[in-house]
Motif scaffolding. Structure first.
Motif, PDB file in Angstrom:
ATOM      1  N   SER A 171      12.060   0.151  -0.522  1.00  0.00           N
ATOM      2  CA  SER A 171      11.903  -0.893  -1.526  1.00  0.00           C
ATOM      3  C   SER A 171      10.449  -1.301  -1.649  1.00  0.00           C
ATOM      4  O   SER A 171       9.720  -1.363  -0.652  1.00  0.00           O
ATOM      5  N   ARG A 172      10.047  -1.586  -2.852  1.00  0.00           N
ATOM      6  CA  ARG A 172       8.681  -2.029  -3.160  1.00  0.00           C
ATOM      7  C   ARG A 172       8.845  -3.199  -4.121  1.00  0.00           C
ATOM      8  O   ARG A 172       9.127  -3.035  -5.293  1.00  0.00           O
ATOM      9  N   LEU A 173       8.729  -4.399  -3.571  1.00  0.00           N
ATOM     10  CA  LEU A 173       9.133  -5.589  -4.306  1.00  0.00           C
ATOM     11  C   LEU A 173       7.916  -6.469  -4.524  1.00  0.00           C
ATOM     12  O   LEU A 173       7.379  -7.038  -3.574  1.00  0.00           O
ATOM     13  N   SER A 174       7.491  -6.576  -5.760  1.00  0.00           N
ATOM     14  CA  SER A 174       6.222  -7.223  -6.048  1.00  0.00           C
ATOM     15  C   SER A 174       6.345  -8.132  -7.257  1.00  0.00           C
ATOM     16  O   SER A 174       7.436  -8.338  -7.793  1.00  0.00           O
ATOM     17  N   PHE A 175       5.207  -8.660  -7.631  1.00  0.00           N
ATOM     18  CA  PHE A 175       5.121  -9.421  -8.879  1.00  0.00           C
ATOM     19  C   PHE A 175       4.613  -8.488  -9.973  1.00  0.00           C
ATOM     20  O   PHE A 175       4.072  -7.422  -9.692  1.00  0.00           O
ATOM     21  N   ALA A 176       4.769  -8.913 -11.206  1.00  0.00           N
ATOM     22  CA  ALA A 176       4.301  -8.085 -12.315  1.00  0.00           C
ATOM     23  C   ALA A 176       2.779  -8.148 -12.358  1.00  0.00           C
ATOM     24  O   ALA A 176       2.204  -9.226 -12.380  1.00  0.00           O
ATOM     25  N   PRO A 177       2.110  -6.973 -12.325  1.00  0.00           N
ATOM     26  CA  PRO A 177       0.646  -6.984 -12.399  1.00  0.00           C
ATOM     27  C   PRO A 177       0.188  -7.769 -13.627  1.00  0.00           C
ATOM     28  O   PRO A 177       0.769  -7.652 -14.696  1.00  0.00           O
ATOM     29  N   LYS A 178      -0.850  -8.576 -13.429  1.00  0.00           N
ATOM     30  CA  LYS A 178      -1.330  -9.405 -14.544  1.00  0.00           C
ATOM     31  C   LYS A 178      -2.302  -8.594 -15.386  1.00  0.00           C
ATOM     32  O   LYS A 178      -3.375  -8.214 -14.912  1.00  0.00           O
ATOM     33  N   ARG A 179      -1.941  -8.319 -16.586  1.00  0.00           N
ATOM     34  CA  ARG A 179      -2.816  -7.593 -17.504  1.00  0.00           C
ATOM     35  C   ARG A 179      -2.764  -8.293 -18.853  1.00  0.00           C
ATOM     36  O   ARG A 179      -1.791  -8.965 -19.162  1.00  0.00           O
ATOM     37  N   ASN A 180      -3.805  -8.061 -19.633  1.00  0.00           N
ATOM     38  CA  ASN A 180      -3.802  -8.639 -20.974  1.00  0.00           C
ATOM     39  C   ASN A 180      -2.660  -8.057 -21.792  1.00  0.00           C
ATOM     40  O   ASN A 180      -2.221  -6.940 -21.551  1.00  0.00           O
ATOM     41  N   ALA A 181      -2.229  -8.820 -22.777  1.00  0.00           N
ATOM     42  CA  ALA A 181      -1.099  -8.391 -23.589  1.00  0.00           C
ATOM     43  C   ALA A 181      -1.371  -7.042 -24.246  1.00  0.00           C
ATOM     44  O   ALA A 181      -0.492  -6.209 -24.373  1.00  0.00           O
ATOM     45  N   GLY A 182      -2.624  -6.801 -24.643  1.00  0.00           N
ATOM     46  CA  GLY A 182      -2.938  -5.552 -25.325  1.00  0.00           C
ATOM     47  C   GLY A 182      -3.230  -4.407 -24.369  1.00  0.00           C
ATOM     48  O   GLY A 182      -3.557  -3.304 -24.794  1.00  0.00           O
ATOM     49  N   SER A 183      -3.097  -4.648 -23.057  1.00  0.00           N
ATOM     50  CA  SER A 183      -3.462  -3.638 -22.070  1.00  0.00           C
ATOM     51  C   SER A 183      -2.538  -2.423 -22.146  1.00  0.00           C
ATOM     52  O   SER A 183      -1.358  -2.539 -22.468  1.00  0.00           O
ATOM     53  N   TRP A 184      -3.097  -1.259 -21.816  1.00  0.00           N
ATOM     54  CA  TRP A 184      -2.301  -0.033 -21.731  1.00  0.00           C
ATOM     55  C   TRP A 184      -1.127  -0.229 -20.795  1.00  0.00           C
ATOM     56  O   TRP A 184      -0.063   0.347 -20.968  1.00  0.00           O
ATOM     57  N   PRO A 251       2.084 -14.323  -4.974  1.00  0.00           N
ATOM     58  CA  PRO A 251       1.541 -13.006  -4.628  1.00  0.00           C
ATOM     59  C   PRO A 251       2.517 -12.134  -3.824  1.00  0.00           C
ATOM     60  O   PRO A 251       2.089 -11.335  -3.009  1.00  0.00           O
ATOM     61  N   VAL A 252       3.811 -12.294  -4.060  1.00  0.00           N
ATOM     62  CA  VAL A 252       4.785 -11.518  -3.273  1.00  0.00           C
ATOM     63  C   VAL A 252       4.503 -10.020  -3.383  1.00  0.00           C
ATOM     64  O   VAL A 252       4.329  -9.492  -4.490  1.00  0.00           O
ATOM     65  N   PHE A 253       4.400  -9.376  -2.251  1.00  0.00           N
ATOM     66  CA  PHE A 253       4.333  -7.915  -2.233  1.00  0.00           C
ATOM     67  C   PHE A 253       4.993  -7.448  -0.949  1.00  0.00           C
ATOM     68  O   PHE A 253       4.449  -7.610   0.133  1.00  0.00           O
ATOM     69  N   ARG A 254       6.191  -6.920  -1.082  1.00  0.00           N
ATOM     70  CA  ARG A 254       6.955  -6.551   0.102  1.00  0.00           C
ATOM     71  C   ARG A 254       7.286  -5.066   0.081  1.00  0.00           C
ATOM     72  O   ARG A 254       7.623  -4.514  -0.959  1.00  0.00           O
ATOM     73  N   GLU A 255       7.166  -4.454   1.253  1.00  0.00           N
ATOM     74  CA  GLU A 255       7.528  -3.048   1.396  1.00  0.00           C
ATOM     75  C   GLU A 255       8.602  -2.956   2.466  1.00  0.00           C
ATOM     76  O   GLU A 255       8.433  -3.510   3.555  1.00  0.00           O
ATOM     77  N   LEU A 256       9.689  -2.264   2.150  1.00  0.00           N
ATOM     78  CA  LEU A 256      10.760  -2.076   3.123  1.00  0.00           C
ATOM     79  C   LEU A 256      11.100  -0.589   3.172  1.00  0.00           C
ATOM     80  O   LEU A 256      11.200   0.057   2.125  1.00  0.00           O
ATOM     81  N   ALA A 257      11.245  -0.087   4.369  1.00  0.00           N
ATOM     82  CA  ALA A 257      11.635   1.306   4.518  1.00  0.00           C
ATOM     83  C   ALA A 257      12.562   1.405   5.716  1.00  0.00           C
ATOM     84  O   ALA A 257      12.248   0.893   6.791  1.00  0.00           O
ATOM     85  N   GLU A 258      13.718   2.008   5.499  1.00  0.00           N
ATOM     86  CA  GLU A 258      14.643   2.203   6.612  1.00  0.00           C
ATOM     87  C   GLU A 258      15.297   3.568   6.446  1.00  0.00           C
ATOM     88  O   GLU A 258      15.798   3.889   5.374  1.00  0.00           O
ATOM     89  N   ILE A 259      15.251   4.349   7.500  1.00  0.00           N
ATOM     90  CA  ILE A 259      15.862   5.671   7.452  1.00  0.00           C
ATOM     91  C   ILE A 259      16.950   5.732   8.512  1.00  0.00           C
ATOM     92  O   ILE A 259      16.703   5.496   9.697  1.00  0.00           O
ATOM     93  N   THR A 260      18.169   6.010   8.040  1.00  0.00           N
ATOM     94  CA  THR A 260      19.290   6.163   8.953  1.00  0.00           C
ATOM     95  C   THR A 260      19.560   7.656   9.104  1.00  0.00           C
ATOM     96  O   THR A 260      19.701   8.363   8.109  1.00  0.00           O
ATOM     97  N   GLY A 261      19.603   8.098  10.339  1.00  0.00           N
ATOM     98  CA  GLY A 261      19.886   9.496  10.600  1.00  0.00           C
ATOM     99  C   GLY A 261      21.114   9.644  11.468  1.00  0.00           C
ATOM    100  O   GLY A 261      21.732   8.650  11.864  1.00  0.00           O
ATOM    101  N   SER A 262      21.453  10.892  11.767  1.00  0.00           N
ATOM    102  CA  SER A 262      22.654  11.163  12.554  1.00  0.00           C
ATOM    103  C   SER A 262      22.590  10.530  13.936  1.00  0.00           C
ATOM    104  O   SER A 262      23.615  10.268  14.555  1.00  0.00           O
ATOM    105  N   ASP A 263      21.369  10.242  14.425  1.00  0.00           N
ATOM    106  CA  ASP A 263      21.242   9.694  15.783  1.00  0.00           C
ATOM    107  C   ASP A 263      20.682   8.281  15.858  1.00  0.00           C
ATOM    108  O   ASP A 263      20.426   7.785  16.952  1.00  0.00           O
ATOM    109  N   GLY A 264      20.430   7.654  14.723  1.00  0.00           N
ATOM    110  CA  GLY A 264      19.887   6.305  14.819  1.00  0.00           C
ATOM    111  C   GLY A 264      19.233   5.827  13.543  1.00  0.00           C
ATOM    112  O   GLY A 264      19.303   6.485  12.505  1.00  0.00           O
ATOM    113  N   VAL A 265      18.598   4.695  13.647  1.00  0.00           N
ATOM    114  CA  VAL A 265      17.971   4.037  12.500  1.00  0.00           C
ATOM    115  C   VAL A 265      16.533   3.700  12.856  1.00  0.00           C
ATOM    116  O   VAL A 265      16.252   3.250  13.975  1.00  0.00           O
TER     117      VAL A 265
END
Lengths: 353, 330
Positions: A171-184, A251-265
């Protein structure tokens, strides 16, 4: 001094202190673009033996903000710019990547391109063919592979510490980058939307850990600032749950990573991994884009740029191949298609490129 | 004190339910299990009398908790209705939508209260999230995501799920009902479509049972919610099971994760969590017991049970077909 500017200053000072004493060479790097990522790369180059010596912008009057302090020569003419440098670093808006990359390849310059490479797999394939035919190195900067928690997590999983991967939750949970309305950036036709701009990090990472993908199902929010969930089914049978969000307040910016495998997490959540917490009464809320906590472990941008220098020296193999970058584009493309049609998109095995 | 009986012990939550009933002040009178050996073991381990027939148990109780295999729910409901006993039903209502509707109709005809066991609804964090949505603090909700995962219910004697997979297939998918119910409860919307993928990479030694699953449920206006319903927590995980959910709206985001309410205990060999959260199972049992004594309908309705069952059954179907399954009610 605003926090961001302060950060660049610290990084560049540290960079000068740690510069190698007369490395073999000091390649000249030219950055294309004057936005947020250009400033991040400029600071990171300072920590390498290369020199950020030229900056290409649209016009003399382009606002370059923090880039001013790096004292690179300013160019508005692509040809002159390419002549003055050894390495091209494309930090331009996504929809302009291909055009600049082709010019760099034609000029025979090793090229770094910010992610995503391009916004269509057809265009991407054609582009990497150009680099291949000209035998010019192309490095698409999927920075997640160089971030300490992510590279450590992948190393642990590859070493077998949780057995065979079954479920990846990224998961990559953030705020919307602030750019001008006319920005690419505000135009999904130019930025690719949340799947291409934000979630491509985790799409690439999922594939790096669990291998090629056979099916993509995705849902993207119709309202709000941007939020999507993508489910990947890998050829190995593993499944990935990838969540990307711009729905949070800054300024919320959260990164979550979890991998579950046959032998653990195994995994981490950035809520719990900050080595330094500062709480000031006087707040600096000048951040425009979530970047995470990059400074206290090895800065992943410095790591990725040094990596490319090592590749050019012949002392390292590219960690992100052109094919990897193209596959990431295919995944983001498939996610957008699935969101549109409501059906899973089956991916054919990539033809041996 | 309400007298409660247990019909079947296949549900991995059966022991949790029994403990919660006692905490809520009920007298757990006895149990009946069609699987005699399993029933005897559960009875011995939990200090509960085992009765030889469902009818003999029903003679002694005011209400029953059905924890039998889903396939046997209908038969148990028929017996409970004949005895006029209120019902708390764990997991899916029936093995098909028709089966579930039959169960609901029968209870209505007989005037018997039927409450699906969705403890998540009684959790204070879940209730707070629903309130935040209801009063509009989160704005227009566009997405939810959640996990409801557990260790493999390997434990003897409740091995029914594992050693003898049910004819209806992947019991892992049964875990979908709790978040499926919560999402509709929070959104006040019916599910429209469901997509599911899964694998059996964790616990490959178990025959024919997927152990990891990811589900996405679609709601009106493009709203969606994902559910991780895996049986893939390792044996040494600090909690046997647990759920978490997040809501995303244009007014902000909110996460509920009751499992976080724990002390962390470091032993010589492993790390454990000592929970101190409000026990949603006990709160659910209080509501059920109140319904029984006040002879009123429960706040979680039979229709809620059918709706969540429909999502779980659709997810199971999608797991097999690889395409989304429509849940629209015609």
């Amino acid at each position: 001094m605003p926090l961001a500017r302060c950060l660049w200053a610290i990084l560049s000072v540290r960079a000068k202190q740690t510069l190698g004493s007369g490395g073999m060479n000091h390649p000249r790097v030219g950055i294309i673009g004057s936005g947020f990522m250009a400033a991040v790369h400029a600071a990171a180059w300072g920590a390498t033996q290369a020199e950020f010596s030229a900056l290409l912008t649209r016009s003399d009057r382009s606002v370059v903000g923090d880039l001013d302090m790096f004292l690179a020569d300013r160019y508005t003419d692509l040809r002159g710019f390419l002549k003055a440098i050894d390495i091209v670093d494309i930090c331009a808006p996504t929809h302009l990547h291909a055009e600049f990359a082709r010019a760099a390849a034609a000029a025979g310059k090793p090229t770094i391109c910010e992610k995503p490479l391009v916004l269509s797999s057809v265009e991407g394939k054609a582009l990497i063919d150009v680099f291949e035919a000209a035998d010019i190195p192309l490095f698409v900067a999927h920075v997640l592979r160089f971030g300490a928690p992510y590279s450590t997590l992948r190393a642990a999983v590859t070493a077998g510490c949780v057995g065979v991967p079954a479920v990846l939750r990224l998961s990559r949970l953030s705020f919307a980058p602030k750019r001008n309305a006319g920005s690419w950036f505000a135009d999904p036709a130019k930025s690719g939307g949340i799947e291409f701009d934000l979630m491509i990090h985790d799409l690439d990472y999922a594939r790096w850990v669990a291998g090629d993908v056979v099916s993509v199902y995705s849902k993207s929010a119709r309202s709000g600032h941007g939020h999507a969930i993508i489910i990947l089914t890998h050829e190995s049978g593993a499944v990935s749950h990838i969540e990307g969000s711009w729905a949070n307040p800054a300024p919320v910016f959260r990164e979550l990573a979890e991998i579950t495998g046959s032998d653990g997490v195994i995994g981490f959540c950035s809520d719990d991994t900050s080595a330094l917490t500062v709480r000031l009464h006087r707040g600096d809320a000048d951040s425009t884009t979530g970047l995470g906590d990059i400074a206290l472990a090895a800065n992943p941008f410095e790591v990725e740029l040094r990596h490319f220098l090592d590749v050019l020296d012949g002392t390292a193999e590219l960690l992100v191949t052109s094919e990897d970058a193209l596959e990431a584009v295919r995944l983001a493309e498939a996610a957008r298609e699935s969101s549109r049609t409501g059906l899973p998109v089956q991916l054919e095995r990539p033809k041996s490129i | 004190m309400s007298r409660i009986g247990l019909l079947g012990t296949a549900d991995p939550s059966a022991e949790t339910y029994m403990r919660a009933l006692r905490c809520a002040g009920a007298d757990v009178v006895g149990l009946f299990d069609g699987d005699v050996e399993r029933g005897a073991q559960v009875g011995r381990l939990n200090g509960v009398r085992v009765l030889p027939t469902a009818e003999s148990l029903l003679d002694e109780v005011d209400a029953v908790l059905i924890c039998a295999e889903t396939l046997h729910h209908r038969g148990m409901v028929e017996l409970a209705c004949a005895a006029g006993s209120a019902i708390l039903c764990g997991g899916l209502l029936g093995v098909s939508v028709a089966d579930s509707k039959f169960i609901v109709d029968l209870c209505r005809q007989q005037g018997v209260a039927l409450m699906p066991a969705f403890p998540l609804r009684f959790d204070p964090a879940a209730q707070r999230i629903r309130d935040l949505v209801a009063i509009g603090d989160l704005g227009v909700v566009c997405a939810l995501s959640g996990v409801n995962r557990s260790v493999m219910p390997h434990r003897s004697p409740m091995a029914g799920l594992v050693d003898r997979p049910q004819p209806e297939g992947d019991t892992m998918i049964d875990q979908v009902v709790h978040l499926a119910d919560a999402y509709s409860w929070i959104l006040r919307a019916d599910p429209e479509e469901v997509y599911a993928v899964g694998n059996q990479i964790v616990h490959p030694e178990v025959t024919g049972l997927k152990t990891s699953g990811l589900v996405i449920v679609s709601y009106p206006d493009g709203v969606f919610g994902s559910i991780d319903c895996s049986f893939n927590r390792p044996a040494a995980y600090p909690a046997r099971s647990g759920w978490a959910l997040s809501v995303v709206g244009d007014g902000g985001t909110a996460d509920a994760e009751p499992l976080k309410q724990h002390l962390t205990q470091f032993g010589a060999m492993r790390v454990s969590w000592v929970p101190w959260r409000a026990d949603a199972h006990v709160l659910m049992m209080r509501e059920f017991l109140a319904c029984v004594s006040e002879k009123r309908p429960p706040c979680v309705t039979d229709g809620d049970g059918v709706r969540a069952t429909r999502v779980a059954l659709g997810a199971r179907q999608s797991l097999g077909s690889g395409v989304p399954v429509s849940l629209s009610v015609r």
